[in-house]
Write a protein that holds these residues in place. Sequence first.
Motif, PDB file in Angstrom:
ATOM      1  N   PRO A 129     -13.749 -19.649   6.652  1.00  0.00           N
ATOM      2  CA  PRO A 129     -13.422 -18.443   5.867  1.00  0.00           C
ATOM      3  C   PRO A 129     -12.392 -18.785   4.796  1.00  0.00           C
ATOM      4  CG  PRO A 129     -13.393 -17.980   8.220  1.00  0.00           C
ATOM      5  CD  PRO A 129     -13.489 -19.463   8.088  1.00  0.00           C
ATOM      6  N   ILE A 130     -12.620 -18.334   3.584  1.00  0.00           N
ATOM      7  CA  ILE A 130     -11.705 -18.658   2.494  1.00  0.00           C
ATOM      8  C   ILE A 130     -10.310 -18.090   2.771  1.00  0.00           C
ATOM      9  CG2 ILE A 130     -12.318 -16.638   1.115  1.00  0.00           C
ATOM     10  CD1 ILE A 130     -11.454 -20.189  -0.177  1.00  0.00           C
ATOM     11  N   GLU A 131     -10.254 -17.021   3.568  1.00  0.00           N
ATOM     12  CA  GLU A 131      -8.952 -16.449   3.935  1.00  0.00           C
ATOM     13  C   GLU A 131      -8.100 -17.468   4.698  1.00  0.00           C
ATOM     14  OE1 GLU A 131     -11.846 -12.989   3.636  1.00  0.00           O
ATOM     15  OE2 GLU A 131     -11.868 -15.033   4.439  1.00  0.00           O
ATOM     16  N   GLU A 132      -8.734 -18.243   5.568  1.00  0.00           N
ATOM     17  CA  GLU A 132      -8.013 -19.264   6.339  1.00  0.00           C
ATOM     18  C   GLU A 132      -7.450 -20.338   5.410  1.00  0.00           C
ATOM     19  OE1 GLU A 132      -8.977 -22.724   9.679  1.00  0.00           O
ATOM     20  OE2 GLU A 132     -10.224 -20.901   9.596  1.00  0.00           O
ATOM     21  N   THR A 133      -8.276 -20.759   4.476  1.00  0.00           N
ATOM     22  CA  THR A 133      -7.833 -21.786   3.521  1.00  0.00           C
ATOM     23  C   THR A 133      -6.681 -21.286   2.674  1.00  0.00           C
ATOM     24  OG1 THR A 133     -10.109 -22.634   3.425  1.00  0.00           O
ATOM     25  CG2 THR A 133      -8.598 -23.300   1.656  1.00  0.00           C
ATOM     26  N   PHE A 136      -3.416 -21.120   4.570  1.00  0.00           N
ATOM     27  CA  PHE A 136      -2.841 -22.457   4.718  1.00  0.00           C
ATOM     28  C   PHE A 136      -2.151 -22.887   3.425  1.00  0.00           C
ATOM     29  CE2 PHE A 136      -3.187 -26.974   3.808  1.00  0.00           C
ATOM     30  CZ  PHE A 136      -2.490 -27.519   4.871  1.00  0.00           C
ATOM     31  N   LEU A 137      -2.785 -22.672   2.300  1.00  0.00           N
ATOM     32  CA  LEU A 137      -2.210 -23.081   1.017  1.00  0.00           C
ATOM     33  C   LEU A 137      -0.942 -22.297   0.705  1.00  0.00           C
ATOM     34  CD1 LEU A 137      -5.566 -23.393  -0.940  1.00  0.00           C
ATOM     35  CD2 LEU A 137      -4.050 -25.278  -0.293  1.00  0.00           C
ATOM     36  N   ASP A 138      -0.949 -21.003   0.999  1.00  0.00           N
ATOM     37  CA  ASP A 138       0.250 -20.195   0.789  1.00  0.00           C
ATOM     38  C   ASP A 138       1.389 -20.680   1.689  1.00  0.00           C
ATOM     39  OD1 ASP A 138       1.515 -17.711  -0.368  1.00  0.00           O
ATOM     40  OD2 ASP A 138       1.640 -17.221   1.766  1.00  0.00           O
ATOM     41  N   ASP A 139       1.072 -20.985   2.935  1.00  0.00           N
ATOM     42  CA  ASP A 139       2.086 -21.524   3.852  1.00  0.00           C
ATOM     43  C   ASP A 139       2.636 -22.853   3.327  1.00  0.00           C
ATOM     44  OD1 ASP A 139       1.745 -19.394   5.570  1.00  0.00           O
ATOM     45  OD2 ASP A 139       0.476 -20.485   6.995  1.00  0.00           O
ATOM     46  N   SER A 140       1.755 -23.681   2.770  1.00  0.00           N
ATOM     47  CA  SER A 140       2.168 -25.001   2.279  1.00  0.00           C
ATOM     48  C   SER A 140       3.063 -24.898   1.057  1.00  0.00           C
ATOM     49  CB  SER A 140       0.934 -25.857   1.973  1.00  0.00           C
ATOM     50  OG  SER A 140       0.164 -26.082   3.143  1.00  0.00           O
ATOM     51  N   VAL A 141       2.836 -23.873   0.240  1.00  0.00           N
ATOM     52  CA  VAL A 141       3.745 -23.622  -0.878  1.00  0.00           C
ATOM     53  C   VAL A 141       5.097 -23.174  -0.343  1.00  0.00           C
ATOM     54  CG1 VAL A 141       4.205 -22.148  -2.877  1.00  0.00           C
ATOM     55  CG2 VAL A 141       1.919 -23.097  -2.549  1.00  0.00           C
ATOM     56  N   ARG A 142       5.061 -22.269   0.609  1.00  0.00           N
ATOM     57  CA  ARG A 142       6.311 -21.720   1.145  1.00  0.00           C
ATOM     58  C   ARG A 142       7.147 -22.763   1.895  1.00  0.00           C
ATOM     59  NH1 ARG A 142       6.212 -16.057   0.926  1.00  0.00           N
ATOM     60  NH2 ARG A 142       4.159 -15.211   0.341  1.00  0.00           N
ATOM     61  N   ASN A 143       6.485 -23.715   2.560  1.00  0.00           N
ATOM     62  CA  ASN A 143       7.259 -24.725   3.285  1.00  0.00           C
ATOM     63  C   ASN A 143       7.563 -25.957   2.430  1.00  0.00           C
ATOM     64  OD1 ASN A 143       4.993 -26.488   3.397  1.00  0.00           O
ATOM     65  ND2 ASN A 143       4.331 -25.638   5.366  1.00  0.00           N
ATOM     66  N   ILE A 165      -8.891 -12.375  -3.220  1.00  0.00           N
ATOM     67  CA  ILE A 165      -8.379 -12.315  -1.851  1.00  0.00           C
ATOM     68  C   ILE A 165      -6.910 -12.717  -1.835  1.00  0.00           C
ATOM     69  CG2 ILE A 165      -8.487 -13.431   0.416  1.00  0.00           C
ATOM     70  CD1 ILE A 165     -11.512 -13.439   0.146  1.00  0.00           C
ATOM     71  N   ALA A 166      -6.563 -13.758  -2.582  1.00  0.00           N
ATOM     72  CA  ALA A 166      -5.159 -14.171  -2.664  1.00  0.00           C
ATOM     73  C   ALA A 166      -4.301 -13.038  -3.205  1.00  0.00           C
ATOM     74  CB  ALA A 166      -5.028 -15.413  -3.539  1.00  0.00           C
ATOM     75  N   LYS A 167      -4.811 -12.368  -4.218  1.00  0.00           N
ATOM     76  CA  LYS A 167      -4.071 -11.250  -4.816  1.00  0.00           C
ATOM     77  C   LYS A 167      -3.916 -10.100  -3.826  1.00  0.00           C
ATOM     78  CE  LYS A 167      -4.162  -8.262  -8.925  1.00  0.00           C
ATOM     79  NZ  LYS A 167      -2.937  -8.771  -9.547  1.00  0.00           N
ATOM     80  N   ALA A 168      -4.995  -9.766  -3.125  1.00  0.00           N
ATOM     81  CA  ALA A 168      -4.960  -8.645  -2.188  1.00  0.00           C
ATOM     82  C   ALA A 168      -4.027  -8.913  -1.012  1.00  0.00           C
ATOM     83  CB  ALA A 168      -6.372  -8.350  -1.677  1.00  0.00           C
ATOM     84  N   GLN A 169      -3.951 -10.176  -0.573  1.00  0.00           N
ATOM     85  CA  GLN A 169      -3.127 -10.531   0.580  1.00  0.00           C
ATOM     86  C   GLN A 169      -1.692 -10.890   0.186  1.00  0.00           C
ATOM     87  OE1 GLN A 169      -4.055 -10.228   3.747  1.00  0.00           O
ATOM     88  NE2 GLN A 169      -6.082  -9.524   3.084  1.00  0.00           N
ATOM     89  N   GLY A 170      -1.417 -10.948  -1.117  1.00  0.00           N
ATOM     90  CA  GLY A 170      -0.074 -11.300  -1.551  1.00  0.00           C
ATOM     91  C   GLY A 170       0.222 -12.784  -1.426  1.00  0.00           C
ATOM     92  N   TYR A 171      -0.832 -13.600  -1.408  1.00  0.00           N
ATOM     93  CA  TYR A 171      -0.648 -15.045  -1.318  1.00  0.00           C
ATOM     94  C   TYR A 171      -0.339 -15.624  -2.698  1.00  0.00           C
ATOM     95  CZ  TYR A 171      -3.071 -14.680   3.222  1.00  0.00           C
ATOM     96  OH  TYR A 171      -3.450 -14.346   4.488  1.00  0.00           O
ATOM     97  N   THR A 172       0.229 -16.810  -2.712  1.00  0.00           N
ATOM     98  CA  THR A 172       0.420 -17.539  -3.959  1.00  0.00           C
ATOM     99  C   THR A 172      -0.933 -17.718  -4.638  1.00  0.00           C
ATOM    100  OG1 THR A 172       2.228 -18.771  -2.924  1.00  0.00           O
ATOM    101  CG2 THR A 172       1.299 -19.673  -4.966  1.00  0.00           C
TER     102      THR A 172
END
Length: 343
Positions: A129-133, A136-143, A165-172
């Motif tokens: 699922p692209i949401e999982e990817t 992970f990428l948002d977490d990797s930016v944050r850490n 999806i990134a926009k809707a979830q507030g991800y980077t």
Amino acid sequence: MDLRKLGNSGTVVSALCLGTMTFGSDADEATSFALMDDYVEAGGNFLDTADVYTNGTSEEIIGRWLKSKGGMADRLVIASKGRFPTLEGSNGLGLSRKHLGHALDASLRRLGVEQIDLYQMHAWDALTPIEETLRFLDDSVRNGKIAYYGFSNFLGWQLTKAVWIAKAQGYTPPVTLQPQYNLLVRDIEHEIVPAVLDAGMGLLPWSPLAGGWLSGKYKRDEMPSGATRLGENPKRGMEAYEKRNANPQTWAVIDAVMQIAEQRGVSAAQVSLAWLVQKPAVTSVILGARKREQLADNMAAGDLSLSAEEVARLDEASKPQIGDYPYGAGGINQRHRKLEGGR
């Protein structure tokens, strides 16, 4: 060299990027070091690699070069990719959190850096699922393991789905897309380039010389020979060669490139690269040199500005072949443009 924003980020990169797929294969370590030295001396600041380039050797060579240069990593923008098999087993590939976690850590070790500036998903993964990817990428930016992320070889709908999806979830948000794009491969202009522009992202074209075709090295109906990729390894890509050779448009494009090159007193490669550098949404064009002489010639394209008339000649010769629907003159999009007054 011209500097441009890395997509919708605040980081700037040179308009010509040094691709390193040849490192450890077509270019040995000494040559690879010399290529990076020459590139930086010419004003470049953007290196692109991937974990699967020569089975990780490309990243290792870059890591050793960076170590030999002290604080060079802080001056450059370093991009890598993950997605393809790097470990045995069913979880040794893809865009899952499990595989990307291993792949990213391994790339960081090989490069010898604490953070990869641009981490790109090498291709779409239909199983994850692209949401999982994206999480992970948002977490990797944050850490702090990556500064930005992007995609490579995504279709228009895949890119747009990920962006929203990134926009809707507030991800980077993603900042770039790396597709194949050149005077002989322009089909991405139908859907992918508009999707990139709509998202405010940047394009990082790979294979800008179409495997050497746009450097003028190949001749019509003449088997490749000598110091060319197909000449040195004729079994590699001969089916693609024969198909491209049989297409009249291939030679119309090459003729137009050669004519402009002769009129300008520059190489065909420089004309082909300059055309691509000037296209909408292009942030940086990825060069794939194997030799220092090739790189020097390619880098000179950064100083070449084509006129509107020259660009129009190349655009016309290389115009993508499309059917009537939905993109052609009778297609619904063209009819709507006429109804809207061409806006």
